[in-house]
Scaffold this motif. Structure first.
Motif, mmCIF file in Angstrom:
data_model
loop_
_atom_site.group_PDB
_atom_site.id
_atom_site.type_symbol
_atom_site.label_atom_id
_atom_site.label_comp_id
_atom_site.label_asym_id
_atom_site.label_seq_id
_atom_site.Cartn_x
_atom_site.Cartn_y
_atom_site.Cartn_z
ATOM 1 N N CYS A 122 0.963 -0.865 0.144
ATOM 2 C CA CYS A 122 0.157 0.296 0.370
ATOM 3 C C CYS A 122 0.648 1.137 0.080
ATOM 4 O O CYS A 122 1.396 1.387 1.108
ATOM 5 C CB CYS A 122 -0.727 -0.103 1.319
ATOM 6 N N ASP A 123 1.245 1.392 -1.211
ATOM 7 C CA ASP A 123 2.259 3.027 -1.678
ATOM 8 C C ASP A 123 1.349 4.189 -0.780
ATOM 9 O O ASP A 123 0.707 4.652 -1.883
ATOM 10 C CB ASP A 123 2.962 2.545 -2.829
ATOM 11 N N THR A 124 1.823 5.133 -0.404
ATOM 12 C CA THR A 124 1.522 6.629 0.106
ATOM 13 C C THR A 124 2.867 7.312 0.097
ATOM 14 O O THR A 124 4.069 7.142 0.555
ATOM 15 C CB THR A 124 0.189 6.138 1.209
ATOM 16 N N ARG A 125 3.246 8.418 0.469
ATOM 17 C CA ARG A 125 3.764 9.290 0.701
ATOM 18 C C ARG A 125 3.688 10.538 1.530
ATOM 19 O O ARG A 125 2.650 11.270 1.250
ATOM 20 C CB ARG A 125 4.050 10.508 -1.118
ATOM 21 N N LEU A 126 3.906 9.857 2.568
ATOM 22 C CA LEU A 126 3.772 11.246 4.040
ATOM 23 C C LEU A 126 4.524 12.445 3.968
ATOM 24 O O LEU A 126 5.583 12.859 3.234
ATOM 25 C CB LEU A 126 4.253 10.101 5.051
ATOM 26 N N ASP A 127 3.672 14.016 4.073
ATOM 27 C CA ASP A 127 4.403 14.964 4.371
ATOM 28 C C ASP A 127 5.356 15.045 4.906
ATOM 29 O O ASP A 127 5.881 14.314 5.865
ATOM 30 C CB ASP A 127 3.481 15.562 4.817
ATOM 31 N N PRO A 128 6.728 15.504 4.379
ATOM 32 C CA PRO A 128 8.380 15.556 5.242
ATOM 33 C C PRO A 128 7.766 16.516 5.832
ATOM 34 O O PRO A 128 8.691 15.409 6.922
ATOM 35 C CB PRO A 128 8.408 16.414 4.181
ATOM 36 N N LEU A 129 6.853 17.407 6.166
ATOM 37 C CA LEU A 129 6.985 17.949 8.336
ATOM 38 C C LEU A 129 6.584 17.280 8.699
ATOM 39 O O LEU A 129 6.341 17.414 9.343
ATOM 40 C CB LEU A 129 6.289 19.277 7.502
ATOM 41 N N ARG A 130 5.711 15.833 9.057
ATOM 42 C CA ARG A 130 5.356 14.834 9.321
ATOM 43 C C ARG A 130 5.747 13.407 9.132
ATOM 44 O O ARG A 130 5.077 12.957 9.949
ATOM 45 C CB ARG A 130 3.972 15.578 9.332
ATOM 46 N N GLY A 131 6.744 13.629 8.914
ATOM 47 C CA GLY A 131 7.952 12.134 8.693
ATOM 48 C C GLY A 131 7.469 11.517 10.048
ATOM 49 O O GLY A 131 7.372 9.915 9.888
ATOM 50 N N GLY A 132 6.797 11.684 11.634
ATOM 51 C CA GLY A 132 6.839 10.848 12.512
ATOM 52 C C GLY A 132 5.387 10.173 12.700
ATOM 53 O O GLY A 132 5.699 9.770 13.809
ATOM 54 N N THR A 133 4.578 11.125 11.396
ATOM 55 C CA THR A 133 3.606 10.188 11.724
ATOM 56 C C THR A 133 3.100 8.580 11.758
ATOM 57 O O THR A 133 3.346 8.194 10.915
ATOM 58 C CB THR A 133 2.633 11.141 10.948
ATOM 59 N N GLU A 134 2.193 8.249 12.528
ATOM 60 C CA GLU A 134 2.245 6.787 12.720
ATOM 61 C C GLU A 134 0.599 6.779 11.638
ATOM 62 O O GLU A 134 0.042 7.027 12.358
ATOM 63 C CB GLU A 134 1.946 6.109 14.077
ATOM 64 N N LEU A 135 0.703 6.214 10.886
ATOM 65 C CA LEU A 135 -0.406 5.440 10.184
ATOM 66 C C LEU A 135 -0.630 3.974 9.831
ATOM 67 O O LEU A 135 0.838 2.895 9.846
ATOM 68 C CB LEU A 135 0.418 5.719 8.551
ATOM 69 N N HIS A 136 -1.581 3.620 9.778
ATOM 70 C CA HIS A 136 -1.838 2.420 9.671
ATOM 71 C C HIS A 136 -2.896 1.604 8.759
ATOM 72 O O HIS A 136 -3.567 3.112 7.388
ATOM 73 C CB HIS A 136 -2.859 1.882 11.356
ATOM 74 N N PHE A 137 -1.929 0.626 8.325
ATOM 75 C CA PHE A 137 -2.633 -0.080 6.626
ATOM 76 C C PHE A 137 -3.424 -1.499 7.133
ATOM 77 O O PHE A 137 -3.416 -2.005 7.762
ATOM 78 C CB PHE A 137 -1.751 -0.109 6.225
ATOM 79 N N ALA A 138 -4.590 -1.580 5.943
ATOM 80 C CA ALA A 138 -5.178 -2.253 5.909
ATOM 81 C C ALA A 138 -5.360 -3.236 4.648
ATOM 82 O O ALA A 138 -6.149 -1.655 3.740
ATOM 83 C CB ALA A 138 -6.735 -2.513 6.563
ATOM 84 N N PHE A 139 -6.065 -4.241 4.233
ATOM 85 C CA PHE A 139 -5.874 -4.828 3.036
ATOM 86 C C PHE A 139 -7.153 -5.447 2.472
ATOM 87 O O PHE A 139 -7.725 -6.428 3.778
ATOM 88 C CB PHE A 139 -4.632 -5.602 2.336
ATOM 89 N N TYR A 140 -7.729 -5.340 1.273
ATOM 90 C CA TYR A 140 -9.013 -6.190 1.325
ATOM 91 C C TYR A 140 -9.243 -6.846 -0.409
ATOM 92 O O TYR A 140 -8.495 -6.275 -1.310
ATOM 93 C CB TYR A 140 -10.197 -5.050 1.183
ATOM 94 N N ARG A 141 -9.636 -7.765 -0.380
ATOM 95 C CA ARG A 141 -9.815 -8.483 -1.752
ATOM 96 C C ARG A 141 -11.591 -8.966 -1.515
ATOM 97 O O ARG A 141 -12.153 -9.058 -0.933
ATOM 98 C CB ARG A 141 -9.277 -9.624 -1.462
ATOM 99 N N ASP A 142 -11.983 -8.402 -3.016
ATOM 100 C CA ASP A 142 -13.303 -8.466 -3.359
ATOM 101 C C ASP A 142 -13.884 -7.875 -2.570
ATOM 102 O O ASP A 142 -15.086 -8.393 -1.610
ATOM 103 C CB ASP A 142 -13.607 -9.753 -3.775
#
Length: 344
Positions: A122-142
């Motif tokens: 799951c590719d995303t680009r985080l704002d450079p000024l907020r590089g320490g922000t914790e992100l969570h990811f979920a995946f789905y099929r159909d």
């Protein structure tokens, strides 16, 4: 001379650079005449000409968790409680910046084949000024969850199977769940590795024939060098264990070799295993109960006197005996009906 009750209002925003998820405070700033300090004023706020907060005594408009759609041209209006005086601020454009880009599904292999390790990211680009922000990811099929929210941006299938095919999406959110975004769908097809098929060298196998049974596989061209192992079964019982040969050979077929044949193919690692459909092989009798030859086809066996012996397979001892008899007693052979089928 008439003095100003309050100055023309001015929009001010805190913080100066607002990113998705930030609390944004928009203030309607003014200066009240010191001699009228007790005057009650009311304030209203607008974005792109539409009211976002109606008149009340607060000079502040607050957005707890700003989103991209909160971007726009902001103005505020100030009026007295009696509405005898009202003034509008100039516009100020407030841009809400992306905390992270909309996610995109990426898969490591352009063509995924059964047994491959498949990695979906799951590719995303985080704002450079907020590089320490914790992100969570979920995946789905159909539309069904295959991996719930966690800090990994990767969904991994160690040994992909055909049922792993489908439309994949992923969702990203902040740990506080103030911002979340969903990717577009990407269809991932898992290609079949090798559908095996039983093949036998002779269209008709008779007693004494050498019978060769082949486990034929159409290996994907991209995986031509893959090491495979083959096993053979007759009526569900193993006749040859797994090894690298795709061929099962019976040097002299007997009636009891008749049966329903299947083969299994697997990768050396055991990550993919396939079974063929059944193929019934009938071993035909060489001679029937009356001593006549079995079914066609025949093969001509030349004798020294230009006579020919049929059928396709003749017992060597019998052949020698018949040949000698023909040499010694040609006339006898012509009169005896038992040998008639073998003369040309």
């Amino acid at each position: 001379m008439c003095a100003e009750l309050f100055s023309p209002p001015e929009i001010k925003v805190i913080p100066s650079r607002v990113i998705e998820g930030d609390e944004m405070t928009v203030r309607c700033d003014y200066r009240l005449d010191p001699l009228r300090g007790g005057t009650e004023l009311h304030f209203a706020f607008y974005r792109d000409g539409r009211t976002v907060q109606g008149y009340n005594v607060s000079d502040t408009y607050r957005v707890r968790s700003s989103q991209l759609e909160d971007s726009g041209n902001y103005t505020c209006e100030v009026r007295t409680a009696s509405d005898t005086v009202r003034k509008m601020s100039d516009e100020i454009y407030i841009q809400i910046y992306e905390l992270f880009s909309p996610p995109e599904i990426k898969v490591t292999l352009s063509g995924v084949i059964e047994g491959d390790e498949m990695t979906v990211r799951c590719d995303t680009r985080l704002d450079p000024l907020r590089g320490g922000t914790e992100l969570h990811f979920a995946f789905y099929r159909d539309g069904r969850t295959v991996q719930g929210y966690n800090v990994s941006d990767t969904y991994r299938v160690r040994s992909s199977q055909l049922e792993d095919s489908g439309k994949y999406t992923c969702e990203v959110r902040t740990a506080s769940d103030t911002v979340r975004k969903m990717s577009d769908g990407l269809y991932i097809k898992i290609h079949e590795f090798f559908p095996p098929e039983i093949k036998v060298t002779l269209s008709m196998v008779k007693e004494g024939d050498e019978m060769t049974v082949k486990c034929d596989t159409r290996l994907d061209p991209l995986r031509g060098g893959t090491n495979l192992r083959f096993a053979f079964y007759r009526d569900g019982r193993t006749v040859r264990e797994y090894n690298v040969s795709d061929t099962y050979r019976v040097w002299s077929a007997q009636l009891e070799d008749s049966g329903n044949y299947t083969c299994d193919v697997r990768k050396r690692s055991g990550s993919v295993k396939k079974k063929s459909n059944g193929f019934y092989i009938q071993i035909h009798e060489l001679w029937d109960d009356q001593g006549a030859p079995g079914p066609e086809p025949y093969r001509t066996l030349e004798t020294t006197n230009n006579y020919s012996l049929q059928p396709q397979h003749v017992n060597p001892s019998l052949q020698a005996f018949v040949t000698q008899t023909i040499k010694d007693e040609e006339q006898y052979c012509e009169e005896d009906e038992r040998w008639a089928p073998y003369l040309v």
